[in-house]
Design an enzyme around this catalytic site. Structure first.
Site, PDB file in Angstrom:
ATOM      1  N   ASP A 221       0.592  -1.268  -0.105  1.00 13.45           N
ATOM      2  CA  ASP A 221       0.111  -0.044   0.018  1.00 13.45           C
ATOM      3  C   ASP A 221       0.849   1.099   0.133  1.00 13.45           C
ATOM      4  O   ASP A 221       0.438   2.369  -0.657  1.00 13.45           O
ATOM      5  CB  ASP A 221      -0.919   0.008   1.198  1.00 13.45           C
TER       6      ASP A 221
ATOM      7  N   LYS B 159      -3.519  -6.110   2.989  1.00  9.67           N
ATOM      8  CA  LYS B 159      -4.641  -6.723   2.400  1.00  9.67           C
ATOM      9  C   LYS B 159      -4.499  -8.325   2.364  1.00  9.67           C
ATOM     10  O   LYS B 159      -5.161  -9.275   2.248  1.00  9.67           O
ATOM     11  CB  LYS B 159      -4.951  -6.551   1.005  1.00  9.67           C
TER      12      LYS B 159
ATOM     13  N   SER C  40      -5.008   4.859   6.110  1.00  5.21           N
ATOM     14  CA  SER C  40      -3.893   3.803   6.452  1.00  5.21           C
ATOM     15  C   SER C  40      -3.913   3.956   7.863  1.00  5.21           C
ATOM     16  O   SER C  40      -4.354   4.788   8.555  1.00  5.21           O
ATOM     17  CB  SER C  40      -2.522   4.547   6.126  1.00  5.21           C
TER      18      SER C  40
END
Length: 537
Positions: free
Chosen positions: A78, A120, A462
């Site tokens: 990310d 994820k 985040s």
């Protein structure tokens, strides 16, 4: 065992012939077949060491009398994808769960180990564990050490915020480069209590990883030992018929939410944990997060909320020591090691009372996450323990954007003022699509030195976000949510203690504006289009 269909029948002699080509011998067809889903990639610092850990897992499987079969699982970083192109990050979670379902079922595997680490990937593997209900063990790869810059600890968020300082003219090119080079010193998930490490903590409390797995540093002898032990355990689980759903229970999800409130984990836990529960056939309403938050003190203050990092949590006793603090409110669930939570809590020791505070001396009287509601949102999520006390209640005019770059330009041009409430809309699962994280804008606001600016989005944040950042707004703008009709200058009222989020517009005006919502055009891939279809209403 599921693999018996491949091992015992004349009709599957061709199947065995193919497996012999992979190196299997006669004796191997008497052993459990164990899958090892390895998320190694040299694109992601949290995963660059996973091949070594996977090899230790496989050694443990062989030692316990099983046959390991490895395959690759994709991993999006990310931090690398953010702002550049991260709309595929959340869709990758479902893709990972599908990947594991495809491989385990197609090859009649008796059980599997997930070797994972980041945002994820761990949730996707946990979703697969609930779907499949096979013997399952998860090895999270461990956090990296914090960086060191002139004797001060730094991490990835330090660099995002340094960008904001640079844009505000408070940092030179040379100083920005110094932070960039120091923030991520090696392998492991980013060193604060961001999403990756929050989900590792959740995995440990759900009982699917070995004790202390979440906080043990990636590059350590102890992490390699945990990998080997995980391999041995999965074979025993197969032999004893112990499957994932024996750990994924209402009681264990309750424990996971309670623990997350206490340590102040990422708001993304509120996105992932209900999806994991759903995969196991369990309803985990967002209301439970808020209910437990109201009665659970925040006893850890890890980055981004505070100055501690995962290595400090580990040195203080890890999640076991957190459970010791919480024991009276926990359910006595089991772990893959055959331990129960109460025994783990009883045997644990809190080794640093500043890192893991007593319940009667918390950092904050409530837990990490608050769920806000009002005419602006049926529900939204904020990491309240990372919000300055004077911003828990705030009222200010909206400044509306539907892309991150426009906000960054506004910050650079001095168009954001103290007191403003920045709104970034059309960033939800359907609107973006893919619900990207807003760490770049929140860090830019913090880095630029704003003290009284809030940010609201139907996207997400985040785990490294700090400040008055309210995300996960539902319904999202693309599906007709009120966030899509807010205009510059509309007054937004935030009241975190009372869980309120409102815009000072009449119901009639909101209804009239909704007639004219126009979603911005987005360039999309075919996967993004499919994801938008899943979440469009």
């Amino acid at each position: 065992m599921k693999s018996d269909i491949l091992k015992k029948y004349d009709t599957t002699a061709p199947h065995r012939g193919l497996l012999r080509a992979t190196g299997l011998k006669n004796d191997d067809f008497k052993k459990p077949f164990i899958g090892v889903a390895n998320a190694f990639t040299d694109l992601v610092p949290g995963h660059i060491h996973l091949n070594e850990l996977t090899e230790e897992v496989c050694k443990g499987i062989r030692e316990a009398g099983g046959v390991p079969f490895r395959w690759g699982v994709p991993a999006v970083c990310d931090g690398v994808a953010m702002f550049a192109e991260m709309r595929l990050s959340l869709p990758s979670r479902e893709h990972i769960a599908d990947n594991i379902e495809i491989m385990t079922i197609s090859h009649s595997l008796d059980g599997w180990v997930g070797v994972t680490n980041c945002d994820k990937i761990t949730p996707g593997m946990l979703m697969a564990s609930g779907r499949l209900d096979l013997p399952t063990a998860i090895l999270t790869g461990g956090p990296m050490k914090a960086g060191n810059l002139h004797g001060k600890k730094v991490d990835l968020i330090s660099t995002f915020e340094a960008v904001g300082k640079k844009k505000a003219g408070k940092l030179s090119d040379e100083e920005l480069l110094e932070v960039e080079c120091a923030c991520c010193p090696g392998a492991g998930s980013c060193s604060g209590l961001f999403t990756a490490n929050s989900m590792a903590c959740v995995t440990e409390v759900l009982g699917l990883s070995v004790e202390r797995c979440a906080s043990t540093l990636a590059i350590s002898d102890e992490k390699r030992k945990q990998a080997r032990e995980t391999g041995r355990l999965i074979v025993e689980m197969v032999k004893n018929g112990i499957t994932a759903k024996q750990f994924l229970t209402k009681e264990s999800f309750y424990n996971a939410v309670l623990m997350d409130m206490a340590i102040g984990g990422s708001t993304n836990v509120a996105l992932h944990l209900p999806a994991i529960a759903k995969s196991a056939g369990i309803d985990l309403p967002l209301a439970l997060f808020d209910e437990l938050s109201k009665k659970t003190p925040n006893i850890c203050h890890l980055s981004p909320a505070g100055s501690h990092h995962m290595e400090d949590l580990d040195n203080a006793g890890g999640i076991s020591a957190v459970l010791k603090r919480l024991k009276n409110d926990l359910n006595n669930t089991k772990t893959i090691e055959g331990k129960n939570i109460y025994d783990i809590a009883d045997k644990a020791e809190v080794l640093d009372e500043d890192v893991i505070r007593p319940l009667d001396h918390p950092y904050y009287r409530e837990g990490g996450i608050a769920v806000l509601r009002g005419n602006l949102a049926d529900r939204s999520v904020v990491k309240q323990t990372a919000v300055a006390e004077d911003m828990l209640v705030h009222s200010g005019p909206a400044k509306v954007f539907n892309e991150e770059q426009a906000l960054l330009d506004a910050i650079s041009d001095g168009k954001i003022e103290e007191g403003d409430v920045v709104v970034i809309n059309f960033m939800g699962p359907a609107g973006a699509p893919g619900m990207p994280e807003m760490l770049t804008p929140t860090s830019a606001i913090a880095g630029a030195g704003y003290q009284k600016v809030a940010l609201i989005t139907d996207g997400r944040f985040s785990g490294g976000t700090r400040g008055a950042a309210i995300g996960h707004v539902e319904p999202e703008a693309y599906n007709g949510g009120t966030i899509g009709v807010i205009k510059d200058g509309d007054i937004i009222e935030i009241d975190m203690p009372n869980r309120k989020l409102d815009v000072k517009i009449s119901d009639e005006e909101i209804a009239e504006r909704k007639k004219n919502i126009i979603a911005p055009e987005r360039k999309m891939s075919s996967l993004m289009e499919r994801f938008r279809d899943m979440f469009s209403k």
